[in-house]
Design a protein around this motif. Structure first.
Motif, mmCIF file in Angstrom:
data_model
loop_
_atom_site.group_PDB
_atom_site.id
_atom_site.type_symbol
_atom_site.label_atom_id
_atom_site.label_comp_id
_atom_site.label_asym_id
_atom_site.label_seq_id
_atom_site.Cartn_x
_atom_site.Cartn_y
_atom_site.Cartn_z
ATOM 1 N N MET A 156 37.073 45.234 48.528
ATOM 2 C CA MET A 156 38.070 44.592 47.664
ATOM 3 C C MET A 156 39.162 43.960 48.518
ATOM 4 O O MET A 156 39.569 44.521 49.529
ATOM 5 C CB MET A 156 38.699 45.634 46.737
ATOM 6 N N TRP A 157 39.612 42.819 48.086
ATOM 7 C CA TRP A 157 40.756 42.143 48.683
ATOM 8 C C TRP A 157 41.764 41.925 47.566
ATOM 9 O O TRP A 157 41.413 41.412 46.515
ATOM 10 C CB TRP A 157 40.341 40.808 49.282
ATOM 11 N N ALA A 158 42.996 42.350 47.767
ATOM 12 C CA ALA A 158 44.033 42.172 46.745
ATOM 13 C C ALA A 158 45.292 41.610 47.403
ATOM 14 O O ALA A 158 45.609 41.950 48.544
ATOM 15 C CB ALA A 158 44.343 43.492 46.061
ATOM 16 N N SER A 159 45.998 40.791 46.669
ATOM 17 C CA SER A 159 47.218 40.167 47.195
ATOM 18 C C SER A 159 48.372 41.158 47.304
ATOM 19 O O SER A 159 49.327 40.903 48.022
ATOM 20 C CB SER A 159 47.639 39.008 46.294
ATOM 21 N N GLY A 160 48.281 42.265 46.573
ATOM 22 C CA GLY A 160 49.376 43.230 46.526
ATOM 23 C C GLY A 160 50.208 43.064 45.265
ATOM 24 O O GLY A 160 51.010 43.918 44.926
ATOM 25 N N GLY A 161 49.995 41.951 44.564
ATOM 26 C CA GLY A 161 50.681 41.719 43.295
ATOM 27 C C GLY A 161 50.053 42.542 42.186
ATOM 28 O O GLY A 161 49.060 43.241 42.385
ATOM 29 N N ARG A 162 50.612 42.439 41.008
ATOM 30 C CA ARG A 162 50.133 43.202 39.863
ATOM 31 C C ARG A 162 48.689 42.796 39.534
ATOM 32 O O ARG A 162 48.408 41.636 39.257
ATOM 33 C CB ARG A 162 51.040 42.949 38.659
ATOM 34 N N SER A 163 47.801 43.779 39.584
ATOM 35 C CA SER A 163 46.403 43.528 39.245
ATOM 36 C C SER A 163 45.708 44.858 38.961
ATOM 37 O O SER A 163 46.243 45.924 39.261
ATOM 38 C CB SER A 163 45.692 42.788 40.381
ATOM 39 N N TYR A 164 44.525 44.763 38.380
ATOM 40 C CA TYR A 164 43.707 45.916 38.025
ATOM 41 C C TYR A 164 42.283 45.583 38.425
ATOM 42 O O TYR A 164 41.522 45.042 37.636
ATOM 43 C CB TYR A 164 43.797 46.205 36.525
ATOM 44 N N ALA A 165 41.912 45.894 39.648
ATOM 45 C CA ALA A 165 40.587 45.555 40.163
ATOM 46 C C ALA A 165 39.722 46.805 40.169
ATOM 47 O O ALA A 165 40.160 47.863 40.620
ATOM 48 C CB ALA A 165 40.712 44.993 41.570
ATOM 49 N N GLY A 166 38.508 46.683 39.666
ATOM 50 C CA GLY A 166 37.673 47.865 39.657
ATOM 51 C C GLY A 166 36.260 47.620 39.212
ATOM 52 O O GLY A 166 35.769 46.506 39.251
ATOM 53 N N VAL A 167 35.632 48.700 38.765
ATOM 54 C CA VAL A 167 34.219 48.724 38.439
ATOM 55 C C VAL A 167 34.031 49.289 37.036
ATOM 56 O O VAL A 167 34.610 50.319 36.693
ATOM 57 C CB VAL A 167 33.475 49.635 39.446
ATOM 58 N N ILE A 168 33.210 48.621 36.265
ATOM 59 C CA ILE A 168 32.776 49.131 34.968
ATOM 60 C C ILE A 168 31.355 49.647 35.183
ATOM 61 O O ILE A 168 30.504 48.930 35.713
ATOM 62 C CB ILE A 168 32.788 48.019 33.902
ATOM 63 N N PHE A 169 31.085 50.883 34.791
ATOM 64 C CA PHE A 169 29.745 51.433 34.979
ATOM 65 C C PHE A 169 29.343 52.226 33.735
ATOM 66 O O PHE A 169 30.157 52.493 32.865
ATOM 67 C CB PHE A 169 29.666 52.286 36.258
ATOM 68 N N HIS A 170 28.066 52.562 33.667
ATOM 69 C CA HIS A 170 27.490 53.231 32.492
ATOM 70 C C HIS A 170 27.830 52.442 31.219
ATOM 71 O O HIS A 170 28.106 53.014 30.173
ATOM 72 C CB HIS A 170 27.952 54.688 32.383
ATOM 73 N N HIS A 171 27.761 51.137 31.346
ATOM 74 C CA HIS A 171 28.075 50.197 30.270
ATOM 75 C C HIS A 171 27.001 50.312 29.190
ATOM 76 O O HIS A 171 25.829 50.038 29.426
ATOM 77 C CB HIS A 171 28.107 48.793 30.876
ATOM 78 N N GLN A 172 27.383 50.749 27.999
ATOM 79 C CA GLN A 172 26.444 50.923 26.904
ATOM 80 C C GLN A 172 26.305 49.657 26.067
ATOM 81 O O GLN A 172 25.241 49.309 25.631
ATOM 82 C CB GLN A 172 26.889 52.083 26.003
ATOM 83 N N ASP A 173 27.406 49.023 25.828
ATOM 84 C CA ASP A 173 27.464 47.781 25.067
ATOM 85 C C ASP A 173 28.849 47.214 25.348
ATOM 86 O O ASP A 173 29.527 47.675 26.240
ATOM 87 C CB ASP A 173 27.220 48.012 23.571
#
Length: 173
Positions: A67-84
């Motif tokens: 992951m690369w982030a600017s340091g500003g407000r953000s929410y970076a991540g992973v969605i898993f076990h996605h059912q729908d």
């Protein structure tokens, strides 16, 4: 299904089954992009936005990403076990809270009926303080096994968070 998936999220990302070595590269061809774009950051291919792999199911295994982030407000991540479109598990980092002073720079949350339940997942196993460097690539590893997970951020001082109970349990998606 034993799978290893490579995904980018302003990063490069991969998933590997604990039992197999199959590799699937995250690309425009094998994903449905709902809101996002491909880009190049510091000379590396990257993806920013929301995408779901097509026709793939993942249960126990390892998800790795850079992951690369600017340091500003953000929410970076992973969605898993996605059912729908309404039920899944999420792990995300909040780089703007990543100076080590805030207890929730790392966050795990279940999503029920399209609603992120982050309020229910706080403290031990739901949130974790972390110092998240800005404007550099950082490696993450999320290990999922039998309804539990452990995420590690690899920096000069690695930080790990144990998720002792995934709210959706031991499922695939």
């Amino acid at each position: 299904m034993n799978t290893k998936i490579i995904f980018a999220l302003l990063c490069i990302f991969s998933i590997m089954s604990l039992r197999g070595q199959d590799v699937i590269e995250f690309s425009k061809d094998n994903s449905s992009i709902y809101n996002g774009r491909y880009d190049t950051i510091d000379g590396r291919k990257a993806f920013a936005g929301i995408a779901v792999l097509k026709d793939k199911s993942f249960g126990d295994g390892i998800i790795e990403w850079d992951m690369w982030a600017s340091g500003g407000r953000s929410y970076a991540g992973v969605i898993f076990h996605h059912q729908d479109s309404r039920d899944s598990e999420e792990f995300y980092v909040r780089p703007h809270k990543g100076n080590g002073l805030f207890p929730d720079a790392f966050q795990y949350t279940p999503v029920y009926h399209g609603i992120s339940c982050w309020q229910l997942s706080h403290g031990d196993g739901g949130t974790q303080a972390a110092s998240i460097p800005a404007k550099e690539w950082i490696h993450f590893k999320l290990e999922i096994y039998k309804g539990r997970a452990r995420v590690t951020m690899f920096t000069d001082k690695p930080v790990s968070m144990n998720i002792n109970r995934l709210w959706h349990g031991d499922i695939k998606g």
